[in-house]
Design a protein around this motif. Structure first.
Motif, PDB file in Angstrom:
ATOM      1  N   LEU A  61       0.719  -1.071  -0.446  1.00 48.00           N
ATOM      2  CA  LEU A  61      -0.064  -0.462   0.038  1.00 48.00           C
ATOM      3  C   LEU A  61       0.955   0.848   0.067  1.00 48.00           C
ATOM      4  O   LEU A  61       0.736   2.212  -0.862  1.00 48.00           O
ATOM      5  CB  LEU A  61      -0.974   0.093   1.269  1.00 48.00           C
ATOM      6  CG  LEU A  61      -2.267  -0.725   0.671  1.00 48.00           C
ATOM      7  CD1 LEU A  61      -2.644  -1.172   2.590  1.00 48.00           C
ATOM      8  CD2 LEU A  61      -3.317  -0.633   0.098  1.00 48.00           C
ATOM      9  N   THR A  62       2.218   1.496   0.589  1.00 46.70           N
ATOM     10  CA  THR A  62       2.812   2.637   0.455  1.00 46.70           C
ATOM     11  C   THR A  62       4.082   2.528  -0.107  1.00 46.70           C
ATOM     12  O   THR A  62       4.883   3.430  -0.602  1.00 46.70           O
ATOM     13  CB  THR A  62       3.992   2.445   2.511  1.00 46.70           C
ATOM     14  OG1 THR A  62       4.322   0.974   2.498  1.00 46.70           O
ATOM     15  CG2 THR A  62       2.459   2.717   3.054  1.00 46.70           C
ATOM     16  N   GLN A  63       4.055   1.327  -1.207  1.00 46.20           N
ATOM     17  CA  GLN A  63       5.124   1.149  -2.249  1.00 46.20           C
ATOM     18  C   GLN A  63       5.275   2.607  -3.463  1.00 46.20           C
ATOM     19  O   GLN A  63       3.748   3.185  -3.959  1.00 46.20           O
ATOM     20  CB  GLN A  63       5.059  -0.181  -3.147  1.00 46.20           C
ATOM     21  CG  GLN A  63       5.753  -0.034  -4.229  1.00 46.20           C
ATOM     22  CD  GLN A  63       5.519  -1.959  -5.302  1.00 46.20           C
ATOM     23  OE1 GLN A  63       4.895  -2.518  -4.783  1.00 46.20           O
ATOM     24  NE2 GLN A  63       5.944  -1.954  -5.903  1.00 46.20           N
ATOM     25  N   GLY A  64       6.417   2.952  -3.429  1.00 44.71           N
ATOM     26  CA  GLY A  64       6.083   4.449  -4.704  1.00 44.71           C
ATOM     27  C   GLY A  64       5.784   5.620  -3.621  1.00 44.71           C
ATOM     28  O   GLY A  64       5.920   5.866  -5.110  1.00 44.71           O
ATOM     29  N   LEU A  65       5.272   5.640  -2.626  1.00 45.53           N
ATOM     30  CA  LEU A  65       4.663   6.657  -2.367  1.00 45.53           C
ATOM     31  C   LEU A  65       5.411   7.664  -1.621  1.00 45.53           C
ATOM     32  O   LEU A  65       6.252   7.241  -0.605  1.00 45.53           O
ATOM     33  CB  LEU A  65       3.683   6.308  -1.049  1.00 45.53           C
ATOM     34  CG  LEU A  65       2.112   5.282  -1.776  1.00 45.53           C
ATOM     35  CD1 LEU A  65       1.145   5.453  -0.775  1.00 45.53           C
ATOM     36  CD2 LEU A  65       1.935   7.127  -2.815  1.00 45.53           C
ATOM     37  N   PRO A  66       5.717   9.017  -1.697  1.00 50.44           N
ATOM     38  CA  PRO A  66       5.904  10.767  -1.593  1.00 50.44           C
ATOM     39  C   PRO A  66       6.225   9.930   0.312  1.00 50.44           C
ATOM     40  O   PRO A  66       4.885   9.600   0.537  1.00 50.44           O
ATOM     41  CB  PRO A  66       5.838  11.437  -1.669  1.00 50.44           C
ATOM     42  CG  PRO A  66       4.800  11.542  -2.331  1.00 50.44           C
ATOM     43  CD  PRO A  66       4.209   9.848  -2.296  1.00 50.44           C
ATOM     44  N   TYR A  77      -9.461   4.177  -1.619  1.00 52.85           N
ATOM     45  CA  TYR A  77      -7.824   4.008  -1.597  1.00 52.85           C
ATOM     46  C   TYR A  77      -7.488   2.890  -2.204  1.00 52.85           C
ATOM     47  O   TYR A  77      -6.807   3.114  -2.718  1.00 52.85           O
ATOM     48  CB  TYR A  77      -8.278   4.944  -0.420  1.00 52.85           C
ATOM     49  CG  TYR A  77      -6.650   4.856  -0.296  1.00 52.85           C
ATOM     50  CD1 TYR A  77      -5.590   6.462  -0.894  1.00 52.85           C
ATOM     51  CD2 TYR A  77      -5.070   3.862   0.592  1.00 52.85           C
ATOM     52  CE1 TYR A  77      -3.721   6.273  -0.850  1.00 52.85           C
ATOM     53  CE2 TYR A  77      -4.190   4.490   0.223  1.00 52.85           C
ATOM     54  CZ  TYR A  77      -3.279   5.726  -0.420  1.00 52.85           C
ATOM     55  OH  TYR A  77      -1.940   5.954  -0.990  1.00 52.85           O
ATOM     56  N   TYR A  78      -8.170   2.026  -1.596  1.00 51.87           N
ATOM     57  CA  TYR A  78      -7.368   0.639  -2.138  1.00 51.87           C
ATOM     58  C   TYR A  78      -7.849  -0.017  -3.201  1.00 51.87           C
ATOM     59  O   TYR A  78      -6.225  -0.346  -3.556  1.00 51.87           O
ATOM     60  CB  TYR A  78      -8.223  -0.257  -0.222  1.00 51.87           C
ATOM     61  CG  TYR A  78      -7.669  -2.340  -0.878  1.00 51.87           C
ATOM     62  CD1 TYR A  78      -6.858  -1.823  -0.240  1.00 51.87           C
ATOM     63  CD2 TYR A  78      -8.290  -2.551  -1.777  1.00 51.87           C
ATOM     64  CE1 TYR A  78      -6.263  -3.654   0.008  1.00 51.87           C
ATOM     65  CE2 TYR A  78      -7.707  -3.887  -2.375  1.00 51.87           C
ATOM     66  CZ  TYR A  78      -6.907  -3.569  -0.634  1.00 51.87           C
ATOM     67  OH  TYR A  78      -6.195  -5.682  -1.311  1.00 51.87           O
ATOM     68  N   VAL A  79      -8.789   0.279  -3.590  1.00 58.49           N
ATOM     69  CA  VAL A  79      -8.618  -0.405  -4.920  1.00 58.49           C
ATOM     70  C   VAL A  79      -7.887   0.488  -6.710  1.00 58.49           C
ATOM     71  O   VAL A  79      -7.200   0.575  -6.754  1.00 58.49           O
ATOM     72  CB  VAL A  79     -10.354   0.569  -5.315  1.00 58.49           C
ATOM     73  CG1 VAL A  79     -10.312   0.453  -6.843  1.00 58.49           C
ATOM     74  CG2 VAL A  79     -10.986  -0.680  -5.080  1.00 58.49           C
ATOM     75  N   LEU A  80      -7.701   2.178  -6.209  1.00 54.38           N
ATOM     76  CA  LEU A  80      -6.447   3.477  -6.741  1.00 54.38           C
ATOM     77  C   LEU A  80      -5.249   2.620  -6.247  1.00 54.38           C
ATOM     78  O   LEU A  80      -4.064   2.518  -7.482  1.00 54.38           O
ATOM     79  CB  LEU A  80      -6.685   4.496  -6.320  1.00 54.38           C
ATOM     80  CG  LEU A  80      -7.864   4.844  -6.469  1.00 54.38           C
ATOM     81  CD1 LEU A  80      -7.996   6.353  -6.088  1.00 54.38           C
ATOM     82  CD2 LEU A  80      -8.006   5.619  -8.194  1.00 54.38           C
ATOM     83  N   ARG A  81      -4.627   2.830  -5.204  1.00 57.15           N
ATOM     84  CA  ARG A  81      -3.033   1.776  -4.865  1.00 57.15           C
ATOM     85  C   ARG A  81      -3.611   0.071  -5.411  1.00 57.15           C
ATOM     86  O   ARG A  81      -2.403  -0.211  -5.823  1.00 57.15           O
ATOM     87  CB  ARG A  81      -3.461   1.457  -3.346  1.00 57.15           C
ATOM     88  CG  ARG A  81      -3.316   2.761  -2.901  1.00 57.15           C
ATOM     89  CD  ARG A  81      -1.828   4.354  -2.985  1.00 57.15           C
ATOM     90  NE  ARG A  81      -0.926   2.796  -3.272  1.00 57.15           N
ATOM     91  CZ  ARG A  81       0.720   3.409  -4.251  1.00 57.15           C
ATOM     92  NH1 ARG A  81       0.194   3.906  -4.718  1.00 57.15           N
ATOM     93  NH2 ARG A  81       1.660   1.755  -3.951  1.00 57.15           N
TER      94      ARG A  81
END
Length: 118
Positions: free
Chosen positions: A6-11, A33-37
């Protein structure tokens, strides 16, 4: 998906927001949010992930089931009657050919000069 996914590649500031308040957003991730991630991480941002696909598919099926005129509610089942390459069958390729022909007719119509332009 895991918290790591879920946090992969986020700032860093977004990761901090997800980790705030005892990681409540990571433990109880809002569905949107889950579907978008999921689409970003598992689908490369180009397609939905498993949960998103299932939601979309179930939505379409539910809409078709509720529509009294849909093919899912046709008495005696549904048999397509559109023209096909092989008589008595109708494949996805037949559908694409029909769509292509319709697009060509539409484009030809769009290219005709209007009376006001002639």
């Amino acid at each position: 998906m895991t918290s790591t996914q879920l946090t992969q590649g986020l700032p860093a500031n977004e990761i901090a927001a997800l980790n705030a308040s005892s990681q409540v957003l990571l433990k109880k991730t809002p569905l949107s949010y889950y579907v978008l991630r999921e689409a970003a991480v598992l689908g490369g941002g180009d397609r939905l992930g498993p949960v998103g696909r299932r939601i979309v598919a179930r939505t379409f099926v539910r809409m078709l089931k509720r529509d009294g005129k849909s093919i899912l509610n046709a008495s005696g089942g549904f048999t397509p009657s559109l023209p096909s390459k092989v008589s008595g069958t109708f494949t996805f390729a037949d559908l694409l050919c029909r769509r292509h022909a319709a697009l060509k007719r539409y484009q030809a119509w769009e290219l005709r000069p209007r009376k006001s332009e002639a």
